[in-house]
Design a protein around this motif. Structure first.
Motif, mmCIF file in Angstrom:
data_model
loop_
_atom_site.group_PDB
_atom_site.id
_atom_site.type_symbol
_atom_site.label_atom_id
_atom_site.label_comp_id
_atom_site.label_asym_id
_atom_site.label_seq_id
_atom_site.Cartn_x
_atom_site.Cartn_y
_atom_site.Cartn_z
ATOM 1 N N SER A 6 0.801 -1.034 0.022
ATOM 2 C CA SER A 6 -0.092 0.023 -0.022
ATOM 3 C C SER A 6 0.963 1.072 -0.154
ATOM 4 O O SER A 6 1.856 1.399 0.597
ATOM 5 C CB SER A 6 -1.100 -0.089 1.279
ATOM 6 O OG SER A 6 -1.495 1.305 1.294
ATOM 7 N N PRO A 7 0.421 2.441 -0.705
ATOM 8 C CA PRO A 7 1.203 3.572 -0.576
ATOM 9 C C PRO A 7 1.240 4.279 0.735
ATOM 10 O O PRO A 7 1.885 5.287 0.870
ATOM 11 C CB PRO A 7 0.476 4.399 -1.758
ATOM 12 C CG PRO A 7 -0.624 3.732 -2.270
ATOM 13 C CD PRO A 7 -0.771 2.351 -1.554
ATOM 14 N N TYR A 66 8.256 5.181 1.007
ATOM 15 C CA TYR A 66 7.469 4.044 0.424
ATOM 16 C C TYR A 66 8.696 3.180 -0.209
ATOM 17 O O TYR A 66 8.635 1.863 -0.046
ATOM 18 C CB TYR A 66 6.609 4.575 -0.913
ATOM 19 C CG TYR A 66 6.074 3.624 -1.414
ATOM 20 C CD1 TYR A 66 4.711 2.877 -0.992
ATOM 21 C CD2 TYR A 66 6.482 3.056 -2.762
ATOM 22 C CE1 TYR A 66 3.949 1.945 -1.362
ATOM 23 C CE2 TYR A 66 5.614 2.128 -3.284
ATOM 24 C CZ TYR A 66 4.681 1.403 -2.714
ATOM 25 O OH TYR A 66 3.835 0.522 -3.261
ATOM 26 N N LEU A 67 9.736 3.687 -0.474
ATOM 27 C CA LEU A 67 10.866 2.691 -0.748
ATOM 28 C C LEU A 67 11.342 1.885 0.192
ATOM 29 O O LEU A 67 11.659 0.512 0.103
ATOM 30 C CB LEU A 67 12.052 3.472 -1.384
ATOM 31 C CG LEU A 67 11.677 4.224 -2.782
ATOM 32 C CD1 LEU A 67 12.837 4.974 -3.336
ATOM 33 C CD2 LEU A 67 11.569 3.022 -3.906
ATOM 34 N N LYS A 68 11.436 2.382 1.597
ATOM 35 C CA LYS A 68 11.835 1.707 2.768
ATOM 36 C C LYS A 68 10.661 0.787 3.090
ATOM 37 O O LYS A 68 11.223 -0.455 3.470
ATOM 38 C CB LYS A 68 11.832 2.757 3.811
ATOM 39 C CG LYS A 68 13.428 3.703 3.993
ATOM 40 C CD LYS A 68 13.529 4.393 5.076
ATOM 41 C CE LYS A 68 14.459 5.248 4.785
ATOM 42 N NZ LYS A 68 14.708 6.178 6.123
ATOM 43 N N ARG A 69 9.609 1.072 2.766
ATOM 44 C CA ARG A 69 8.344 0.168 3.108
ATOM 45 C C ARG A 69 8.482 -0.992 2.258
ATOM 46 O O ARG A 69 8.353 -2.219 2.515
ATOM 47 C CB ARG A 69 7.045 0.599 2.926
ATOM 48 C CG ARG A 69 5.855 -0.089 3.171
ATOM 49 C CD ARG A 69 4.695 0.690 2.985
ATOM 50 N NE ARG A 69 3.270 -0.026 3.329
ATOM 51 C CZ ARG A 69 2.819 0.001 4.574
ATOM 52 N NH1 ARG A 69 3.126 1.050 5.173
ATOM 53 N NH2 ARG A 69 1.788 -0.649 4.996
ATOM 54 N N ALA A 71 11.303 -2.225 0.640
ATOM 55 C CA ALA A 71 12.404 -2.937 1.023
ATOM 56 C C ALA A 71 11.980 -3.943 2.243
ATOM 57 O O ALA A 71 12.500 -4.980 2.334
ATOM 58 C CB ALA A 71 13.518 -2.220 1.491
ATOM 59 N N LYS A 72 11.434 -3.169 3.337
ATOM 60 C CA LYS A 72 11.047 -4.051 4.564
ATOM 61 C C LYS A 72 10.274 -5.351 4.112
ATOM 62 O O LYS A 72 10.602 -6.393 4.740
ATOM 63 C CB LYS A 72 10.330 -3.112 5.439
ATOM 64 C CG LYS A 72 9.875 -3.733 6.710
ATOM 65 C CD LYS A 72 9.437 -2.841 7.573
ATOM 66 C CE LYS A 72 8.992 -3.228 9.157
ATOM 67 N NZ LYS A 72 8.510 -2.269 9.827
ATOM 68 N N LYS A 73 9.290 -5.079 3.113
ATOM 69 C CA LYS A 73 8.386 -6.295 2.811
ATOM 70 C C LYS A 73 9.210 -7.066 1.675
ATOM 71 O O LYS A 73 8.620 -8.155 1.226
ATOM 72 C CB LYS A 73 7.062 -5.601 2.401
ATOM 73 C CG LYS A 73 6.375 -5.247 3.199
ATOM 74 C CD LYS A 73 4.924 -4.725 2.701
ATOM 75 C CE LYS A 73 4.138 -4.062 3.808
ATOM 76 N NZ LYS A 73 3.284 -4.854 4.514
ATOM 77 N N GLY A 74 10.436 -6.885 1.348
ATOM 78 C CA GLY A 74 11.056 -7.626 0.298
ATOM 79 C C GLY A 74 10.496 -7.688 -1.036
ATOM 80 O O GLY A 74 10.572 -8.499 -1.676
ATOM 81 N N VAL A 75 10.026 -6.369 -1.427
ATOM 82 C CA VAL A 75 9.412 -6.300 -2.607
ATOM 83 C C VAL A 75 9.935 -5.246 -3.510
ATOM 84 O O VAL A 75 10.270 -4.218 -3.131
ATOM 85 C CB VAL A 75 7.734 -5.887 -2.326
ATOM 86 C CG1 VAL A 75 7.293 -5.657 -3.971
ATOM 87 C CG2 VAL A 75 7.175 -6.966 -1.593
ATOM 88 N N PRO A 76 10.234 -5.686 -4.832
ATOM 89 C CA PRO A 76 11.055 -4.678 -5.791
ATOM 90 C C PRO A 76 9.987 -3.360 -5.705
ATOM 91 O O PRO A 76 8.884 -3.623 -6.004
ATOM 92 C CB PRO A 76 11.190 -5.359 -6.955
ATOM 93 C CG PRO A 76 10.702 -6.268 -6.949
ATOM 94 C CD PRO A 76 10.156 -6.796 -5.587
ATOM 95 N N PRO A 77 10.599 -2.097 -5.705
ATOM 96 C CA PRO A 77 9.745 -1.028 -5.542
ATOM 97 C C PRO A 77 8.977 -0.791 -7.105
ATOM 98 O O PRO A 77 9.668 -0.829 -8.065
ATOM 99 C CB PRO A 77 10.770 0.080 -5.399
ATOM 100 C CG PRO A 77 11.947 -0.249 -5.031
ATOM 101 C CD PRO A 77 11.978 -1.716 -5.327
#
Length: 79
Positions: A6-7, A66-69, A71-77
């Motif tokens: 989510s944004p 959002y980029l940190k979020r 990365a935390k979830k292990g998803v490419p932005p």
């Protein structure tokens, strides 16, 4: 394929005519994003949101958060 996060960046203070000061989404937009299942629709929503933030101004902090979020979830932005 991983789900796009989510944004929302967990600020959730609705000012600026009903827009969150963290991500610029309205409450309706937040619930709309949750209902989007296809990644293409989620990406289109993010594009819309970035344009909305640019039009409103004062959301330069969102991209980094959002980029940190992502990365935390292990998803490419997706941006």
């Amino acid at each position: 394929m991983s789900k796009i996060p989510s944004p929302c960046i967990d600020v959730c203070k609705f000012r600026r005519e009903g827009h969150c000061i963290g991500c610029s989404m309205t409450k309706d937009q937040k619930s709309m994003f949750k209902k989007l299942k296809k990644e293409t629709h989620q990406r289109a929503f993010l594009d819309l949101l970035v344009h909305q933030q640019n039009d409103m101004g004062k959301f330069s902090h969102w991209r980094l958060a959002y980029l940190k979020r992502c990365a935390k979830k292990g998803v490419p932005p997706p941006l």
